[in-house]
Write an enzyme that holds these catalytic residues in place. Sequence first.
Site, PDB file in Angstrom:
ATOM      1  CG  HIS A 130      -1.651   1.224   1.458  1.00 46.68           C
ATOM      2  ND1 HIS A 130      -2.596   1.708   0.588  1.00 46.68           N
ATOM      3  CD2 HIS A 130      -1.572   2.113   2.463  1.00 46.68           C
ATOM      4  CE1 HIS A 130      -3.072   2.849   1.053  1.00 46.68           C
ATOM      5  NE2 HIS A 130      -2.460   3.119   2.182  1.00 46.68           N
ATOM      6  CE  LYS A 192      -8.330   7.675  -0.162  1.00 44.98           C
ATOM      7  NZ  LYS A 192      -8.042   6.386  -0.779  1.00 44.98           N
TER       8      LYS A 192
HETATM    9  C1  R5P Z   1      -6.315   3.531   0.158  1.00 43.46           C
HETATM   10  O1  R5P Z   1      -5.787   4.509   0.541  1.00 43.46           O
HETATM   11  C2  R5P Z   1      -5.925   2.755  -1.058  1.00 43.46           C
HETATM   12  O2  R5P Z   1      -4.976   3.370  -1.818  1.00 43.46           O
HETATM   13  C3  R5P Z   1      -7.143   2.455  -1.867  1.00 43.46           C
HETATM   14  O3  R5P Z   1      -7.633   3.642  -2.414  1.00 43.46           O
HETATM   15  C4  R5P Z   1      -8.150   1.820  -0.979  1.00 43.46           C
HETATM   16  O4  R5P Z   1      -7.601   0.646  -0.455  1.00 43.46           O
HETATM   17  C5  R5P Z   1      -9.375   1.492  -1.687  1.00 43.46           C
HETATM   18  O5  R5P Z   1     -10.330   1.015  -0.796  1.00 43.46           O
HETATM   19  P1  R5P Z   1     -11.842   1.295  -1.146  1.00 43.46           P
HETATM   20  O6  R5P Z   1     -12.047   0.708  -2.517  1.00 43.46           O
HETATM   21  O7  R5P Z   1     -12.631   0.569  -0.104  1.00 43.46           O
HETATM   22  O8  R5P Z   1     -12.027   2.770  -1.092  1.00 43.46           O
END
Ligand code: R5P
Length: 310
Positions: A130, A192
């Site tokens: 991640h 975000k």
């Molecule tokens: C989070 O910061 C990751 O980069 C992804 O954006 C995240 O894991 C996506 O999870 P979800 O699809 O539940 O928003």
Amino acid sequence: MREIAVFSGSAHPDLAAEICRELGEPLLPVRLQRFANDCLEAQLQSNCRERDVFLIQPLSPPVQEHLVELLLMLDAARGASAARVTAVIPYYAYARSDKKDMPRISIGGRLIADLLVTSGVNRVLTLNLHSPQVHGFFSVPVDHLHALRELAGHFRQRDLSNAVVVSPDLGYAKSAAAFARRLGLPVAAGAKERVSDSEVHITAIIGDVAGHDVIILDDEISRGTTVFELLDRLREQGARSIAVACTHGLFADNALDKLAASDVTEIVCTNTAPLEAEHPKLTVLSVAPALAEAIRRIHDGESVSSLFDH
Ligand code: R5P
């Protein structure tokens, strides 16, 4: 290094079989048993003594079950006098738990790394953690691959004359920029903020998306909360078309159906985690050739980073 021995837990037997086909090595049998008291036991059913052992197991749902299987297989390999044990973890789910951003919360990414080492792992081969600093949670060598080559290869077949790559957040912007460079495209990123597992806010997009064909790139799609929020912003800003790409396609909570029902032109992910669902808009790219090549190089003592540069 002596002979190679490849085993798999129950998380993703198809990927393990494909990796072994690519490697030209047999996938050796593992017996996994659950006792009446719900405890698990793993037995590696082939000789490990003085061998270069690879255990394939993504931490896909049910994550805790697959994690304990992996820990038990590691313990079994160490107890069987393996010369070296490498955990091949194409999807390291706990990587998202990488910081203390609230009082009194656990940091699972670090704890699970410690548990793997305690269980006997000598080396880890993984894909698209991640965040890059999760690599540092491990006190053993980690080969950290990405799937940008596979994803870029797919999008090279598309008309990219008006395209832009968009990362949902600034944390993934560096990877999105590397992906965009491979395709010769500009890059943009969302501002975000994650409020909870099911709520994120993207307040702005840094970069020009109006009138462009957007390729959203993220490491993981879980519930799709991030992507759906980003789709709203991109539509508001006048994106002409939107395709979605990620490495780890978890698609929890029917996220694939919901995403496919939206106006996105296509959804692309890799097979780091098993995927039951299918959809005409979905393309699943295989990372088995990359993982097999990395395993071969690890076994032969060759450079892995030179192949899969970040
Ligand atoms: C989070 O910061 C990751 O980069 C992804 O954006 C995240 O894991 C996506 O999870 P979800 O699809 O539940 O928003």
